[in-house]
Design an enzyme around this catalytic site. Sequence first.
Site, PDB file in Angstrom:
ATOM      1  N   GLN A   1      -1.415   2.909   1.871  1.00  0.00           N
ATOM      2  CA  GLN A   1      -2.039   3.719   0.823  1.00  0.00           C
ATOM      3  C   GLN A   1      -1.048   4.095  -0.284  1.00  0.00           C
ATOM      4  O   GLN A   1      -1.228   5.097  -0.978  1.00  0.00           O
ATOM      5  CB  GLN A   1      -2.677   4.975   1.418  1.00  0.00           C
ATOM      6  CG  GLN A   1      -3.985   4.712   2.143  1.00  0.00           C
ATOM      7  CD  GLN A   1      -5.088   4.175   1.228  1.00  0.00           C
ATOM      8  OE1 GLN A   1      -5.003   4.238   0.006  1.00  0.00           O
ATOM      9  NE2 GLN A   1      -6.137   3.634   1.827  1.00  0.00           N
ATOM     10  N   SER A   2      -0.020   3.287  -0.452  1.00  0.00           N
ATOM     11  CA  SER A   2       1.009   3.573  -1.458  1.00  0.00           C
ATOM     12  C   SER A   2       0.421   3.715  -2.866  1.00  0.00           C
ATOM     13  O   SER A   2      -0.240   2.802  -3.369  1.00  0.00           O
ATOM     14  CB  SER A   2       2.030   2.427  -1.448  1.00  0.00           C
ATOM     15  OG  SER A   2       2.827   2.450  -2.617  1.00  0.00           O
ATOM     16  N   ASN A   3       0.693   4.856  -3.488  1.00  0.00           N
ATOM     17  CA  ASN A   3       0.322   5.027  -4.896  1.00  0.00           C
ATOM     18  C   ASN A   3       1.192   4.131  -5.768  1.00  0.00           C
ATOM     19  O   ASN A   3       0.734   3.567  -6.752  1.00  0.00           O
ATOM     20  CB  ASN A   3       0.528   6.477  -5.338  1.00  0.00           C
ATOM     21  CG  ASN A   3      -0.320   7.443  -4.538  1.00  0.00           C
ATOM     22  OD1 ASN A   3      -1.512   7.229  -4.363  1.00  0.00           O
ATOM     23  ND2 ASN A   3       0.292   8.496  -4.017  1.00  0.00           N
TER      24      ASN A   3
END
Length: 341
Positions: free
Chosen positions: A75-77
């Site tokens: 879920q890395s921004n």
Amino acid sequence: MLSLIPQKLPLVFAPTPLHPLETLSRETGCSIWIKRDDLTGPGLFGGNKMRKLEYLLAQAKKEGATHVLTYGASQSNHAMETAAACRRFGLEPVLFLLALVAPDAQEKKGNLKLNGLLGAEVHLLKAEDFQGRTSQEALQEEANRRMAQIKAEGGHCFEIPMGGSNALGTLGYLDAYMEMKEQCRRLGIAPFDAIYASTGSGGTWAGLLAGQACLGGREEIRGVSAGLAGETYVGQVTRLANEALVLRNLKPTLKEENLLLDQDYVGEGYEIPSAASTAALQRMARREGIFLDPVYTAKAFAALLDHIEKGDIKAGSSILFWHTGGISALFAESTIVGQLD
Ligand SMILES: *Cc1c(COP(=O)(O)O)cnc(C)c1O
């Protein structure tokens, strides 16, 4: 001899807004302001990585890159923001992601959904893919293989570290500090007593510290950890800040012992909401109509609120909360988001 100051591509809607949080200020007896780097653009889900990417993608373009490869959690921004920024400048995004939290089996959520929409090439590594390697080794080896392949096909792959946190990316937050000070000057706002920002890969905090060192600012700049940091973390952030100063032909004056890292609001760990972070997220939404993200900014804001509550921040102080974005994670897997209503 002076080296050339690095260039950047225009990606951020700057200056991002700086405004007071009036209801929360009234409730807490402190003057709380917010810097809206959730609104950096270019899409709805801005965030702090866009400031780093202005420098990083300028370098990629300068080197004639066709592809940009980077790393992160599933879920890395940072990975999603990199993919979005790549599209703006005609680069192919390649993302190597680590599934710390199992992705939803039915449907891509949050940033994974946006990565799909952006048409990014996503390599998602799960524990069974590690095969005796550490997660970092597995990620790097698989990425190296893909980079060699791109090269063999005649492409050029520009590699960006996790979070975009190298010296070049850190310059984005050196600029951001300057931008904030210029806004304060124009709006007639007295210097803040403290600045609170979430810290992960460290480039944001390092850049703010470097910017402050350039201008001789006096605020306490607190880095609030989103995950448990290792013993060498503060040293690494200090080094990043000093390297950024050197890139600007300035003296590397930061000292490790002057950095204020706060690890008390991590809770059970990275991507795991705590009671305090969920309460902080709700309070910001219900008092100000502003959304925080569950992984980073909710924990940083929980620290700020608790420090006021405990009297660590004196009544009447003026505090800047630096919103670093991450809103798309509100639509991630429910174990990451927590129970918000
Ligand atoms: C990446 C990120 C951070 C941490 O920034 P670093 O430069 O990696 O320390 C904070 N907030 C959000 C929303 C992020 O995506």
